[in-house]
Write an enzyme that holds these catalytic residues in place. Sequence first.
Site, short mmCIF file in Angstrom:
data_model
loop_
_atom_site.label_atom_id
_atom_site.label_comp_id
_atom_site.label_asym_id
_atom_site.label_seq_id
_atom_site.Cartn_x
_atom_site.Cartn_y
_atom_site.Cartn_z
N ASN A 1 -1.83 -10.69 8.51
CA ASN A 1 -2.84 -9.67 8.65
C ASN A 1 -4.16 -10.18 8.07
OD1 ASN A 1 -3.69 -6.75 9.08
ND2 ASN A 1 -4.26 -7.06 6.94
N GLU A 2 -5.17 -10.28 8.92
CA GLU A 2 -6.54 -10.55 8.48
C GLU A 2 -6.66 -11.75 7.54
OE1 GLU A 2 -8.08 -6.86 6.89
OE2 GLU A 2 -8.15 -5.94 8.85
N GLU B 1 -4.98 -2.03 14.01
CA GLU B 1 -5.52 -1.05 13.06
C GLU B 1 -6.85 -0.51 13.57
OE1 GLU B 1 -6.09 -2.38 9.00
OE2 GLU B 1 -4.18 -3.43 9.02
N GLN C 1 0.81 -1.22 0.00
CA GLN C 1 0.00 0.00 0.00
C GLN C 1 0.84 1.28 0.00
OE1 GLN C 1 -2.65 -1.71 3.34
NE2 GLN C 1 -4.04 -0.41 2.20
N TYR D 1 -12.89 -1.47 12.71
CA TYR D 1 -13.27 -0.23 12.03
C TYR D 1 -14.70 0.23 12.31
CZ TYR D 1 -8.97 -0.42 9.36
OH TYR D 1 -7.65 -0.41 9.03
N TRP E 1 -4.82 3.28 11.79
CA TRP E 1 -4.69 3.10 10.35
C TRP E 1 -5.24 4.37 9.69
CZ3 TRP E 1 -2.32 -0.56 7.45
CH2 TRP E 1 -2.47 -0.41 6.07
N ASN F 1 -7.80 -5.75 14.46
CA ASN F 1 -8.12 -4.68 13.51
C ASN F 1 -9.61 -4.41 13.61
OD1 ASN F 1 -5.50 -4.70 12.66
ND2 ASN F 1 -5.93 -5.39 10.57
N GLU G 1 -5.55 1.89 -1.40
CA GLU G 1 -6.60 1.23 -0.64
C GLU G 1 -7.17 0.04 -1.43
OE1 GLU G 1 -7.39 1.13 2.37
OE2 GLU G 1 -9.32 0.15 2.21
N TRP G 2 -6.28 -0.89 -1.82
CA TRP G 2 -6.67 -2.16 -2.45
C TRP G 2 -7.65 -1.94 -3.60
CZ3 TRP G 2 -2.83 -4.94 -0.93
CH2 TRP G 2 -2.35 -4.84 0.38
N HIS H 1 1.14 -9.18 4.76
CA HIS H 1 -0.04 -8.33 4.58
C HIS H 1 -0.43 -8.40 3.10
CE1 HIS H 1 -2.31 -4.72 6.49
NE2 HIS H 1 -2.87 -4.95 5.32
N ARG I 1 3.81 0.04 12.94
CA ARG I 1 3.51 -1.26 12.35
C ARG I 1 3.62 -1.14 10.84
NH1 ARG I 1 -2.00 -3.95 10.97
NH2 ARG I 1 -1.29 -6.01 10.40
C1 GBH Z 1 -7.89 -3.30 6.70
O1 GBH Z 1 -8.91 -4.25 6.53
C2 GBH Z 1 -6.63 -3.71 5.98
O2 GBH Z 1 -5.81 -4.47 6.83
C3 GBH Z 1 -5.85 -2.52 5.46
O3 GBH Z 1 -4.85 -2.96 4.61
C4 GBH Z 1 -6.80 -1.55 4.79
O4 GBH Z 1 -6.15 -0.48 4.16
C5 GBH Z 1 -7.75 -1.04 5.84
O5 GBH Z 1 -8.47 -2.11 6.35
C6 GBH Z 1 -8.79 -0.05 5.33
O6 GBH Z 1 -9.67 -0.68 4.47
O7 GBH Z 1 -17.66 -5.41 1.53
O8 GBH Z 1 -17.19 -7.76 1.27
O9 GBH Z 1 -15.69 -6.16 0.43
C7 GBH Z 1 -10.14 -3.89 7.15
C8 GBH Z 1 -11.13 -5.04 7.18
C9 GBH Z 1 -12.69 -6.35 6.02
C10 GBH Z 1 -12.59 -4.02 5.60
C11 GBH Z 1 -13.48 -6.52 4.75
C12 GBH Z 1 -13.34 -4.20 4.32
C13 GBH Z 1 -14.89 -5.40 3.09
C14 GBH Z 1 -15.86 -6.50 3.00
N1 GBH Z 1 -11.83 -5.19 5.93
N2 GBH Z 1 -14.23 -5.33 4.40
S1 GBH Z 1 -16.65 -6.47 1.44
#
Ligand code: GBH
Length: 493
Positions: free
Chosen positions: A182-183, A394, A33, A325, A444, A323, A451-452, A136, A90
């Site tokens: 990670n996750e 995070e 990222q 949110y 975070w 993590n 952002e993926w 990650h 991190r």
């Molecule tokens: C984190 O994941 C990541 O570790 C980090 O790299 C990233 O930048 C950060 O969040 C912010 O996004 O609607 O089915 O697509 C957070 C956990 C779990 C959040 C899955 C997004 C989307 C589910 N993530 N979720 S879906």
Amino acid sequence: MAITNGTNSVNGETHHSKLPADFVWGYATASYQIEGAHDEDGRLPSIWDTFSKTPGKVEDGTNGDVACDSYHRTHEDIAILKQYGAKLYRFSLSWPRIIPLGGRNDPVNQKGIDFYSRFIDDLLAAGIEPFVTLYHWDLPDELFKRYGGPLNKDEFVADYANFARIAFENFGPKVKHWVTFNEPWCSSVLGFNIGKHAPGRTSDRKKNPVGDGTTEPWIVGHTLLVAHGTAVDIYRREFKAAQGGEIGITLNGDWAEPWDPEDPADIEACTRKLEFAISWFADPIYHGKYPDSMVKQLGDRLPPLNSDEVALIKGSNDFYGMNHYCANYIRHREGEADPDDTAGNLDHLFEDKFGNSIGPETNCEWLRPHPLGFRKLLKWLSDRYGYPKIYVTENGTSIKGENDLSLDELLNDEFRAQYYRDYVGAMADASAIDGVNVKKYMAWSLMDNFEWSEGYQSRFGVTYVDYKDNQKRIPKKSALVIGELFNKYISKE
Ligand code: GBH
């Protein structure tokens, strides 16, 4: 006692919940990222290089070729961390920088090792502790091509173990906190069921001609659990005594409230949602088995853990990496679960039965802040897993439309500042009032970054990155607020 977000009233006087005096905070990022330099000094592609360059996979058609250019700007990144008062950073290691082809018989890239060694030395010289994630999501692409990456348990575990050992050998004398994965939920479900993350496999033939979302996420989850247990075993047997560090896994997990608080089926679905998202990994680690709800729904599609694997996995966390949110309202579904379901036969909603919203919109479809859920989840995890030491690895938010604002407006990120006031307050309450053993916190993110599948549209940074002007970094208001918050909450004695 009225309790809201870190402030409580006792005998008519207002008190702030305190975090323990040894509490440490900082920021988090991840290699793909932020680093850029995708083809420099021997690095080869990861599955994210390939995926992001496949048309249609990233919303704005971007990738991590340059990102924040952190590979060339480690000094700038360390300078802002220092300026913000962070004592912890991190970051993750790019496996394809260290072993470009990835495998245990493939060459190690000394330039990759040197890059991270220097970075770790520079962090320590600035008084900032490195907190290192081994994985990650940037799997060397070659390993996916060779044998399907985590679809092949034996090959993946052996190659990951080799990578982990190289990291411990080279960086372990200076790194005291390690995260194995990670996750793993995201790697399994987004990568092998929904197809939204690399390598993008799914049952949905509109997205990918290959993949089976009914079986692959469960196979991958199993592989990642075994790989985690194996790396921890290596660390404990070969390195821990001499290096004295600690190691654990980081799990994502958002809080669940019932859509209809009076309906026992919705209340039960909330527990099931947390079990499918979190306990899938945390139960084997703390209790040595998968949750019953998953076994019941998935049957033999959930690969059983054999006794050797249980021995490796059970007890393998020195800390729980969390993590977190947001939260959702959860409504149970009637009837048999769809074979492609990974959530526990339920819906994630933003409004409850009465039309109450769980929280304000952000720039991410999935993210609506709900700070009390943080406190509740900290308590839920503590009750279920025996009050483990928790590190928040995070926590943060994007802001709706942030990318379209003027620079002045963008730097004055009051929505994010308020998010942190609320969330850090909720964590302080969990610590001071609920007895949760939370000891570290990493926001975070240090800076806006890739952002993926949302590309550069959603910004999570407390530092603005100007992608049009040489990746220039400018602090936002939230960076200042976070420092003040911890100054207020961390006990001085
Ligand atoms: C984190 O994941 C990541 O570790 C980090 O790299 C990233 O930048 C950060 O969040 C912010 O996004 O609607 O089915 O697509 C957070 C956990 C779990 C959040 C899955 C997004 C989307 C589910 N993530 N979720 S879906």
